[in-house]
Enzyme design. Structure first.
Site, PDB file in Angstrom:
ATOM      1  N   VAL A 145       0.796  -1.234   0.000  1.00 31.59           N
ATOM      2  CA  VAL A 145       0.000   0.000   0.000  1.00 31.59           C
ATOM      3  C   VAL A 145       0.826   1.282   0.000  1.00 31.59           C
ATOM      4  CG1 VAL A 145      -2.012  -1.035   1.097  1.00 31.59           C
ATOM      5  CG2 VAL A 145      -0.206  -0.065   2.526  1.00 31.59           C
ATOM      6  N   TYR A 146       2.127   1.198   0.200  1.00 30.24           N
ATOM      7  CA  TYR A 146       2.923   2.424   0.227  1.00 30.24           C
ATOM      8  C   TYR A 146       2.854   3.111  -1.134  1.00 30.24           C
ATOM      9  CZ  TYR A 146       5.065   0.956   4.678  1.00 30.24           C
ATOM     10  OH  TYR A 146       5.285   0.575   5.979  1.00 30.24           O
ATOM     11  N   SER A 147       2.302   4.314  -1.126  1.00 28.56           N
ATOM     12  CA  SER A 147       2.101   5.087  -2.358  1.00 28.56           C
ATOM     13  C   SER A 147       1.420   4.234  -3.428  1.00 28.56           C
ATOM     14  CB  SER A 147       3.429   5.659  -2.868  1.00 28.56           C
ATOM     15  OG  SER A 147       3.959   6.565  -1.929  1.00 28.56           O
TER      16      SER A 147
END
Length: 326
Positions: free
Chosen positions: A60-62
């Site tokens: 989910v990071y960026s």
């Protein structure tokens, strides 16, 4: 850079872990303070060249672009066997909101998606990012075990949750002969020490290695109270974590500043040293958005706090509400 064993497992990792939430397209996901491709690459290279070969990211990071940046660049500067690569599963991807959580369907889908973005056939550590109250833990642990058996992950880890949840997951895995978690990625820093009540003793007893996130409290422990940065002004999650305890936290930050002045080191080095010296901690996860931050973290590896300094740093702390488990 020393290598350390991750808990009771056989996995050897560098004593610092590079947190890659910092690297991702600012327009994607909910982190407008992140660095894009061209800004990220020199920092990733410098960290790897300095011996930080343990890197942590999440799907989910960026919205996947952190994994993409690593996948496009990491294998041009390092061999696959030189890197211990960790990623996580649980959160909502913008294009696939129906694939969030820790169901069997979500896990088997998301490991393949992460591997495509990371351009590798396996990750060394696959972690559940949070607890999923809507999926039976047996379903989650069996699916994770199948990911390991398929060769797509070498080890399993977990992140912030209640100790009873972690203990339950471990027991379900052991009772069924499935792969247990070898690591816990939890929040440990001088202004959030609630993990010391239950999770830290559990990990010590069970031989689970800890790789704390936010060891300098998203930068709050790295600068005098009241100093403002781009991230502190735009990081909404920072406010969720810390804004309820500002009066108590200010006393801790002031003490870190005083100890740093006494030993002739930076505040970040003092705060990081406190985490590194905690029993059971293998490798704190550091975020680096400027080269000076990396240099500072590396320069602090030689710092050893005395018992008196540790006691002084810990004295102002007051109990906090549990934060970071959702």
């Amino acid at each position: 850079m020393r290598m350390k064993r991750l808990g009771a497992s056989g996995l050897q990792v560098s004593e610092l872990c590079l947190g890659c939430m910092t690297y991702g397209e600012p327009a994607r996901g909910g982190h407008p303070w992140t660095l894009g491709v061209e800004e990220s690459r020199p920092l990733i290279r410098a960290a790897v060249e300095a011996g930080i070969t343990f890197l942590d990211t999440a799907n989910v990071y960026s919205d996947g672009s952190s994994e993409e940046i690593l996948g496009d660049y990491l294998w041009t500067i390092a061999r696959r066997d030189e890197i211990v690569l960790a990623t996580k599963v649980h959160g909502v991807m913008e294009a696939e909101p129906h694939m969030a959580g820790l169901s069997r369907r979500a896990i088997l889908h998301n490991i393949d998606a992460s591997l495509r973005r990371l351009k590798t056939d396996h990750v060394d550590l696959y972690q559940i990012h949070r607890w999923d109250p809507d999926t039976p833990i047996a379903e989650t642990m069996e699916a994770l075990h199948d990911v390991v058996r398929a060769g797509k992950a070498r080890y399993l880890g977990a992140s912030s949750m209640y100790a009873w949840q972690f203990a339950k997951a471990q027991e379900v895995a052991r009772a069924n002969g499935w792969s247990p978690f070898v690591s816990m990625q939890n929040q440990i820093n001088l202004i959030y020490r609630e993990e010391e009540r239950e999770m830290v003793p559990l990990c010590l007893d069970q031989g689970v290695g800890m790789i704390p996130w936010s060891p300098i409290a998203r930068g709050r422990l790295a600068r005098p109270w009241g100093a403002v940065t781009v991230r502190s002004g735009t990081d909404a999650y920072m406010r969720v974590l810390y804004d309820r305890t500002t009066d108590a936290d200010r006393r801790v930050v002031d003490t870190v500043e005083a100890v740093a002045a006494e030993v002739g080191r930076s505040m970040a080095q003092v705060a990081l040293a406190w985490v590194r010296q905690k029993a059971g901690v293998t490798a704190p996860i550091i975020g680096v958005s400027r080269m000076a931050q990396l240099t500072d973290a590396l320069g602090g590896l030689s710092l050893v706090l005395t018992p008196e300094q540790v006691a002084l740093l810990e004295a102002p702390y007051v109990p906090h509400a549990v934060a970071g488990h959702d």
